[in-house]
Motif scaffolding. Structure first.
Motif, short mmCIF file in Angstrom:
data_model
loop_
_atom_site.label_atom_id
_atom_site.label_comp_id
_atom_site.label_asym_id
_atom_site.label_seq_id
_atom_site.Cartn_x
_atom_site.Cartn_y
_atom_site.Cartn_z
N PRO A 1 6.53 8.94 -26.51
CA PRO A 1 5.47 9.38 -27.41
C PRO A 1 4.87 8.22 -28.20
N SER A 2 3.60 8.36 -28.53
CA SER A 2 2.95 7.43 -29.46
C SER A 2 3.20 7.93 -30.89
N THR A 3 3.06 7.02 -31.84
CA THR A 3 3.42 7.38 -33.21
C THR A 3 2.30 7.05 -34.18
N LEU A 4 2.17 7.90 -35.18
CA LEU A 4 1.30 7.68 -36.33
C LEU A 4 2.19 7.61 -37.57
N LYS A 5 1.99 6.60 -38.38
CA LYS A 5 2.75 6.48 -39.62
C LYS A 5 1.87 6.86 -40.80
N LEU A 6 2.35 7.79 -41.61
CA LEU A 6 1.62 8.27 -42.79
C LEU A 6 2.39 7.86 -44.04
N GLN A 7 1.65 7.36 -45.05
CA GLN A 7 2.29 6.94 -46.31
C GLN A 7 1.46 7.42 -47.48
N ASN A 8 2.14 8.04 -48.44
CA ASN A 8 1.49 8.52 -49.65
C ASN A 8 1.40 7.37 -50.65
N THR A 9 0.16 6.99 -50.98
CA THR A 9 -0.05 5.88 -51.92
C THR A 9 -0.47 6.38 -53.30
N SER A 10 -0.48 7.68 -53.50
CA SER A 10 -0.88 8.22 -54.80
C SER A 10 0.35 8.45 -55.67
N ASN A 11 0.10 8.86 -56.89
CA ASN A 11 1.18 9.16 -57.83
C ASN A 11 1.60 10.62 -57.79
N ASP A 12 0.96 11.41 -56.93
CA ASP A 12 1.22 12.84 -56.86
C ASP A 12 1.68 13.20 -55.44
N PRO A 13 2.40 14.29 -55.28
CA PRO A 13 2.76 14.74 -53.94
C PRO A 13 1.52 15.25 -53.20
N ILE A 14 1.48 14.99 -51.91
CA ILE A 14 0.34 15.42 -51.09
C ILE A 14 0.89 16.17 -49.87
N THR A 15 0.04 16.96 -49.29
CA THR A 15 0.36 17.64 -48.05
C THR A 15 -0.61 17.17 -46.97
N PHE A 16 -0.13 17.11 -45.74
CA PHE A 16 -0.98 16.64 -44.65
C PHE A 16 -0.97 17.66 -43.52
N LYS A 17 -1.99 17.54 -42.67
CA LYS A 17 -2.15 18.40 -41.51
C LYS A 17 -2.73 17.56 -40.37
N ILE A 18 -2.18 17.72 -39.16
CA ILE A 18 -2.64 16.97 -37.99
C ILE A 18 -3.42 17.91 -37.08
N GLN A 19 -4.66 17.54 -36.76
CA GLN A 19 -5.50 18.31 -35.85
C GLN A 19 -5.95 17.42 -34.70
N THR A 20 -6.28 18.05 -33.55
CA THR A 20 -6.74 17.31 -32.39
C THR A 20 -7.84 18.09 -31.68
N THR A 21 -8.68 17.35 -30.97
CA THR A 21 -9.75 17.98 -30.20
C THR A 21 -9.25 18.60 -28.91
N SER A 22 -8.02 18.23 -28.48
CA SER A 22 -7.46 18.75 -27.21
C SER A 22 -6.02 19.20 -27.46
N PRO A 23 -5.81 20.33 -28.14
CA PRO A 23 -4.44 20.75 -28.46
C PRO A 23 -3.60 21.08 -27.22
N GLN A 24 -4.27 21.40 -26.09
CA GLN A 24 -3.50 21.74 -24.89
C GLN A 24 -2.89 20.50 -24.23
N LYS A 25 -3.35 19.30 -24.61
CA LYS A 25 -2.86 18.08 -23.98
C LYS A 25 -1.67 17.47 -24.69
N PHE A 26 -1.53 17.73 -25.98
CA PHE A 26 -0.58 16.96 -26.78
C PHE A 26 0.49 17.86 -27.39
#
Length: 282
Positions: A22-47
């Motif tokens: 698998p390929s990897t994406l690294k996410l880092q929170n640089t703010s002072n508050d908690p955040i939530t994230f969501k991953i979307q793709t244009t081809s959900p059937q492929k990944f």
């Protein structure tokens, strides 16, 4: 709006052709508050993306594993497969331990408070060329010809690994002595020996390979014979059961309760008449 999330890589996500890594994406929170994230793709059937949702506390980071499914390919040309990483500060009234899926369903697509990062997908051609170069092995002069002399049993059973330009090692074989002799026949010309003499070990291995093939064939024939006998016995038993079932059905059809009762009454009346006759006679 300042950036609350750092995505790495932030422009192009590389994939290796015909690879299950698998390929990897690294996410880092640089703010002072908690955040939530969501991953979307244009081809959900492929990944296959893990995880697709999450929460990052202050200074926390995480890794997203993205796998290109088997038999799927990335789009080429101007239109490419893309990933969209959306991030949003968690409001104070939202439970950070709850499900972020439900939370993101309530966020509109055009919400101005959502931070978005777009990443396109491409093949890593440099890695593909490196893998091809590693897998490509220069053919040794006369190697294929000498392999054919050893016969099909040897060429099917031995896998060769390149050690140097003119040395190969056999693997996945239990009989190492015969294999080493066969390989010595292939490489004997380097040491000034005659390859034909060293190929005797290969001939011996070939005869063993043929014997092993005959044993396997005989074993398969015995298994086939046993299967056929079992089928015949099963058919015979089914035939007996069918005959017995037919006999019972016929008896059930022929059974007439009324006639049986009448016959019993007649027999009883005849027995009574005989008793009366004996009494009169006495």
């Amino acid at each position: 709006m300042g950036k609350n999330l750092v995505v790495s890589p932030n422009d192009v996500l590389k994939f290796i052709r015909s690879s299950e890594t698998p390929s990897t994406l690294k996410l880092q929170n640089t703010s002072n508050d908690p955040i939530t994230f969501k991953i979307q793709t244009t081809s959900p059937q492929k990944f296959r993306v893990r995880p697709r949702f999450g929460v990052l506390k202050r200074g926390e980071s995480t890794t997203i594993n993205i796998l290109l499914k088997k038999d799927e390919n990335l789009k080429d040309g101007s239109v490419k497969d893309k990933f969209l990483v959306r991030a949003l500060k968690i409001p104070p009234n939202v439970d950070q331990c709850g499900s972020m899926i439900t939370f993101w369903k309530q966020i509109p697509a055009n919400c101005s408070s959502v931070e978005e990062h777009q990443v396109i997908c491409e093949y890593d051609d440099s890695s593909s060329r490196s893998n091809k170069a590693l897998n490509k092995q220069p053919s040794k002069p006369g190697l294929n010809k000498q392999r054919s002399k050893l016969g099909k049993g040897l060429t099917k059973s031995i896998s060769f690994i390149k050690i140097t330009d003119y040395e190969y090692m056999a693997i996945n074989e239990p009989d190492g002595d015969n294999i080493n002799q066969a390989i010595a026949g292939m490489t004997g010309s380097r040491s000034g020996q005659s390859p034909g003499n060293n190929l005797r070990g290969g001939d011996s291995y070939l005869s063993k390979g043929q014997s092993s093939g005959n044993v396997k064939q005989n074993k398969m024939e015995r298994q086939l014979w046993r299967t056929q006998v079992t089928q015949y016995i099963t058919i015979f038993l089914l035939f007996i059961l069918a005959v017995g079932f037919g006999y019972l059905v016929r008896k059930q059809i022929e059974f007439d309760p009324k006639a049986q009762i009448e016959e019993a009454l007649r027999a009883e009346e005849a027995l009574r008449g005989e008793d009366n006759y004996k009494c009169r006679k006495c």
